[in-house]
Design an enzyme around this catalytic site. Structure first.
Site, PDB file in Angstrom:
ATOM      1  N   ARG A 221       0.774  -1.256  -0.016  1.00 18.44           N
ATOM      2  CA  ARG A 221       0.059   0.056  -0.066  1.00 18.44           C
ATOM      3  C   ARG A 221       0.794   1.233  -0.054  1.00 18.44           C
ATOM      4  O   ARG A 221       1.932   1.151   0.647  1.00 18.44           O
ATOM      5  CB  ARG A 221      -0.640   0.001   1.280  1.00 18.44           C
ATOM      6  CG  ARG A 221      -2.226  -0.809   1.110  1.00 18.44           C
ATOM      7  CD  ARG A 221      -3.194  -0.606   0.203  1.00 18.44           C
ATOM      8  NE  ARG A 221      -4.220  -1.621   0.238  1.00 18.44           N
ATOM      9  CZ  ARG A 221      -4.310  -2.624  -0.720  1.00 18.44           C
ATOM     10  NH1 ARG A 221      -3.424  -2.849  -1.521  1.00 18.44           N
ATOM     11  NH2 ARG A 221      -5.576  -3.490  -0.531  1.00 18.44           N
ATOM     12  N   HIS A 269      -1.402  -0.506  -9.951  1.00 18.07           N
ATOM     13  CA  HIS A 269      -2.060  -1.068  -9.011  1.00 18.07           C
ATOM     14  C   HIS A 269      -2.579  -2.398  -9.689  1.00 18.07           C
ATOM     15  O   HIS A 269      -3.732  -2.686  -9.494  1.00 18.07           O
ATOM     16  CB  HIS A 269      -3.144  -0.640  -8.180  1.00 18.07           C
ATOM     17  CG  HIS A 269      -3.275  -1.266  -6.911  1.00 18.07           C
ATOM     18  ND1 HIS A 269      -3.883  -0.453  -5.707  1.00 18.07           N
ATOM     19  CD2 HIS A 269      -3.594  -2.524  -6.545  1.00 18.07           C
ATOM     20  CE1 HIS A 269      -3.968  -1.546  -4.846  1.00 18.07           C
ATOM     21  NE2 HIS A 269      -4.110  -2.836  -5.148  1.00 18.07           N
TER      22      HIS A 269
HETATM   23  P1  NDP Z   1      -1.168 -11.111   5.094  1.00 19.13           P
HETATM   24  O1  NDP Z   1      -2.162 -10.524   6.270  1.00 19.13           O
HETATM   25  O2  NDP Z   1      -1.442 -12.287   4.909  1.00 19.13           O
HETATM   26  O3  NDP Z   1       0.184 -10.822   5.749  1.00 19.13           O
HETATM   27  C1  NDP Z   1       0.807  -9.600   6.367  1.00 19.13           C
HETATM   28  C2  NDP Z   1       2.162  -9.789   6.739  1.00 19.13           C
HETATM   29  O4  NDP Z   1       2.789  -8.585   7.330  1.00 19.13           O
HETATM   30  C3  NDP Z   1       2.347 -10.945   8.018  1.00 19.13           C
HETATM   31  O5  NDP Z   1       3.450 -11.765   7.804  1.00 19.13           O
HETATM   32  C4  NDP Z   1       2.504  -9.909   9.163  1.00 19.13           C
HETATM   33  O6  NDP Z   1       3.289 -10.394  10.102  1.00 19.13           O
HETATM   34  C5  NDP Z   1       3.199  -8.639   8.652  1.00 19.13           C
HETATM   35  N1  NDP Z   1       2.982  -7.585   9.480  1.00 19.13           N
HETATM   36  C6  NDP Z   1       1.966  -6.758   9.584  1.00 19.13           C
HETATM   37  N2  NDP Z   1       2.139  -5.706  10.443  1.00 19.13           N
HETATM   38  C7  NDP Z   1       3.424  -5.956  10.703  1.00 19.13           C
HETATM   39  C8  NDP Z   1       4.326  -5.177  11.499  1.00 19.13           C
HETATM   40  N3  NDP Z   1       4.005  -4.000  12.385  1.00 19.13           N
HETATM   41  N4  NDP Z   1       5.564  -5.338  11.502  1.00 19.13           N
HETATM   42  C9  NDP Z   1       6.063  -6.525  11.005  1.00 19.13           C
HETATM   43  N5  NDP Z   1       5.354  -7.326  10.300  1.00 19.13           N
HETATM   44  C10 NDP Z   1       3.955  -6.905  10.001  1.00 19.13           C
HETATM   45  O7  NDP Z   1      -1.314 -10.065   3.992  1.00 19.13           O
HETATM   46  P2  NDP Z   1      -1.004 -10.437   2.598  1.00 19.13           P
HETATM   47  O8  NDP Z   1       0.363 -11.246   2.210  1.00 19.13           O
HETATM   48  O9  NDP Z   1      -2.102 -11.366   1.961  1.00 19.13           O
HETATM   49  O10 NDP Z   1      -1.201  -9.277   1.734  1.00 19.13           O
HETATM   50  C11 NDP Z   1      -0.258  -8.010   2.108  1.00 19.13           C
HETATM   51  C12 NDP Z   1      -0.815  -6.796   1.399  1.00 19.13           C
HETATM   52  O11 NDP Z   1      -0.481  -6.991   0.169  1.00 19.13           O
HETATM   53  C13 NDP Z   1      -2.211  -6.459   1.618  1.00 19.13           C
HETATM   54  O12 NDP Z   1      -2.675  -6.344   3.038  1.00 19.13           O
HETATM   55  C14 NDP Z   1      -2.475  -5.562   0.612  1.00 19.13           C
HETATM   56  O13 NDP Z   1      -2.349  -4.308   1.285  1.00 19.13           O
HETATM   57  C15 NDP Z   1      -1.292  -5.879  -0.398  1.00 19.13           C
HETATM   58  N6  NDP Z   1      -1.966  -6.361  -1.685  1.00 19.13           N
HETATM   59  C16 NDP Z   1      -1.700  -5.630  -2.844  1.00 19.13           C
HETATM   60  C17 NDP Z   1      -1.948  -6.043  -4.026  1.00 19.13           C
HETATM   61  C18 NDP Z   1      -1.587  -5.548  -5.410  1.00 19.13           C
HETATM   62  O14 NDP Z   1      -2.466  -5.607  -6.424  1.00 19.13           O
HETATM   63  N7  NDP Z   1      -0.906  -4.471  -5.289  1.00 19.13           N
HETATM   64  C19 NDP Z   1      -3.013  -7.385  -4.220  1.00 19.13           C
HETATM   65  C20 NDP Z   1      -3.024  -7.996  -2.893  1.00 19.13           C
HETATM   66  C21 NDP Z   1      -2.705  -7.653  -1.848  1.00 19.13           C
HETATM   67  P3  NDP Z   1       2.547 -11.792  11.000  1.00 19.13           P
HETATM   68  O15 NDP Z   1       2.702 -12.906  10.157  1.00 19.13           O
HETATM   69  O16 NDP Z   1       3.420 -12.112  12.102  1.00 19.13           O
HETATM   70  O17 NDP Z   1       1.173 -11.492  11.447  1.00 19.13           O
HETATM   71  C1  OXD Z   2      -6.003  -6.512  -2.755  1.00 25.22           C
HETATM   72  C2  OXD Z   2      -5.510  -5.472  -3.911  1.00 25.22           C
HETATM   73  O1  OXD Z   2      -5.409  -5.877  -1.598  1.00 25.22           O
HETATM   74  O2  OXD Z   2      -6.085  -5.456  -4.928  1.00 25.22           O
HETATM   75  O3  OXD Z   2      -6.540  -7.431  -3.106  1.00 25.22           O
HETATM   76  O4  OXD Z   2      -4.758  -4.462  -3.447  1.00 25.22           O
END
Ligand code: NDP
Ligand code: OXD
Length: 306
Positions: A221, A269
């Site tokens: 993001r 995006h």
């Molecule tokens: P998840 O919720 O599965 O994973 C998030 C990861 O980030 C976890 O490993 C979590 O740690 C870690 N995390 C969260 N907060 C912190 C912190 N404060 N410090 C350190 N680590 C942290 O998310 P996804 O993998 O499914 O997706 C990640 C992001 O990708 C989404 O939230 C979205 O914003 C973005 N996205 C973008 C897309 C695009 O088209 N550009 C498409 C899809 C998603 P822990 O494992 O310990 O909980």
């Molecule tokens: C998602 C995205 O979070 O599209 O799925 O960014």
């Protein structure tokens, strides 16, 4: 029995058609034209306008139409109901495909050669040596990316909130762990969710911990990154290049300096877009679970923000 779609600015014809095929007899209503709002048990939401759920008096659950939920949780009028998100192997494959392409782009110096083409400059150069990758966030997408690149033979470090064990990946946690995770990485990929803790997380102090000449890729993001800190790091040469798929404001405003920055690759995006064909199965399953009072698949921890 009814389900509402609260997804502004998207054509929803295919989604409605496919959901209806999986949920025959269920009335699918679309914001803002609800015909029987009091019949809705679940709403599928994405960037929903504040107040758009208020009329749904019998609502029992919420389903994000994407993987991230920051745009949903930021709604001050969001009802306090279970929220699920999309977790889908197709989404993960799209992300891996995008990241493979970005890595190849920089390895083959396509950034440099497209600049040279504009100047009709014929100047061959051997590929960049990108050996060590770092993935920030080791959740559904981050863990898959880290494991994927480790399996391809790269040195991979990763960073997350809780401790992880992933084959071939050096995993870190905490502030000190962040410094270790990024210190040796030639290319850093951000896959952190946007939460109160991660907003502006990649500021000038943390970017300064990146290896001199590193390349930064943000597919998470826009607001996780302090844009002025990135521009300063690119300007000073501390970072070599950045590939940005996500932005604080989307679409990226015409006046934004990223558009014309020679060291920045902008994509709209598109790294992993929700696949309607596969998402509908999850949505339909969570709708059935809602009707039967069962826990939803892929529940979000709203207190944590992801
Ligand atoms: P998840 O919720 O599965 O994973 C998030 C990861 O980030 C976890 O490993 C979590 O740690 C870690 N995390 C969260 N907060 C912190 C912190 N404060 N410090 C350190 N680590 C942290 O998310 P996804 O993998 O499914 O997706 C990640 C992001 O990708 C989404 O939230 C979205 O914003 C973005 N996205 C973008 C897309 C695009 O088209 N550009 C498409 C899809 C998603 P822990 O494992 O310990 O909980
Ligand atoms: C998602 C995205 O979070 O599209 O799925 O960014």
């Amino acid at each position: 029995m009814s389900l509402a779609l609260v997804i502004p600015d998207r054509k929803l014809g295919t989604l409605v058609e496919k959901l209806q095929a999986l949920l025959p007899g269920v009335l699918i209503q679309q914001w803002p034209d609800y015909s029987a709002p009091e019949q809705v048990q679940m709403a599928v939401v994405w960037k929903q306008p504040a107040g758009s759920l208020v009329a749904l008096s019998e609502l029992k659950s919420l389903q994000s139409f994407g993987a991230g939920v920051d745009n949903i949780l930021s709604d001050q009028m969001l009802p306090d109901l279970p929220l699920a998100r999309i977790v889908d192997p197709h989404l993960t494959q799209s992300m891996l495909g995008y990241l493979d392409s970005v890595l190849g782009y920089y390895q083959q110096r396509l950034d440099l050669f497209s600049q040279q083409q504009k100047q009709q400059l014929w100047k061959p150069k051997s590929p960049r040596n990108i050996r060590h990758l770092c993935v920030l966030g080791l959740g559904e997408l981050g863990a898959a990316a880290a494991s994927h690149f480790a399996a391809l033979g790269y040195q991979v470090s990763g960073w997350s909130r809780s401790e992880k064990q992933l084959a071939g990946v050096q995993c870190y946690t905490g502030e000190q762990g962040f410094a270790s995770a990024v210190a040796l990485a030639d290319l850093v990929i951000c896959l952190l969710p946007l939460t109160a803790e991660t907003t502006n997380f990649l500021n000038s102090d943390r970017l300064a911990l990146f290896k001199q000449g590193a390349i930064f890729v943000n597919v998470a993001r826009g607001a996780v990154l302090d844009d002025s800190a990135l521009l300063a790091a690119l300007g000073s040469g501390h970072l070599q290049a950045a590939c940005l798929d996500v932005f604080r404001q989307e679409p990226l405003p015409a006046t934004d300096p990223y558009w014309s920055h020679p060291a920045v690759l902008v994509t709209p995006h598109c790294s992993a877009v929700t696949n309607v064909d596969t998402a509908v199965a999850q949505i339909a399953e969570n709708y059935r679970r809602t009707l039967n009072g069962l826990p939803l698949l892929h529940l979000v921890d709203k207190a944590r923000g992801y």
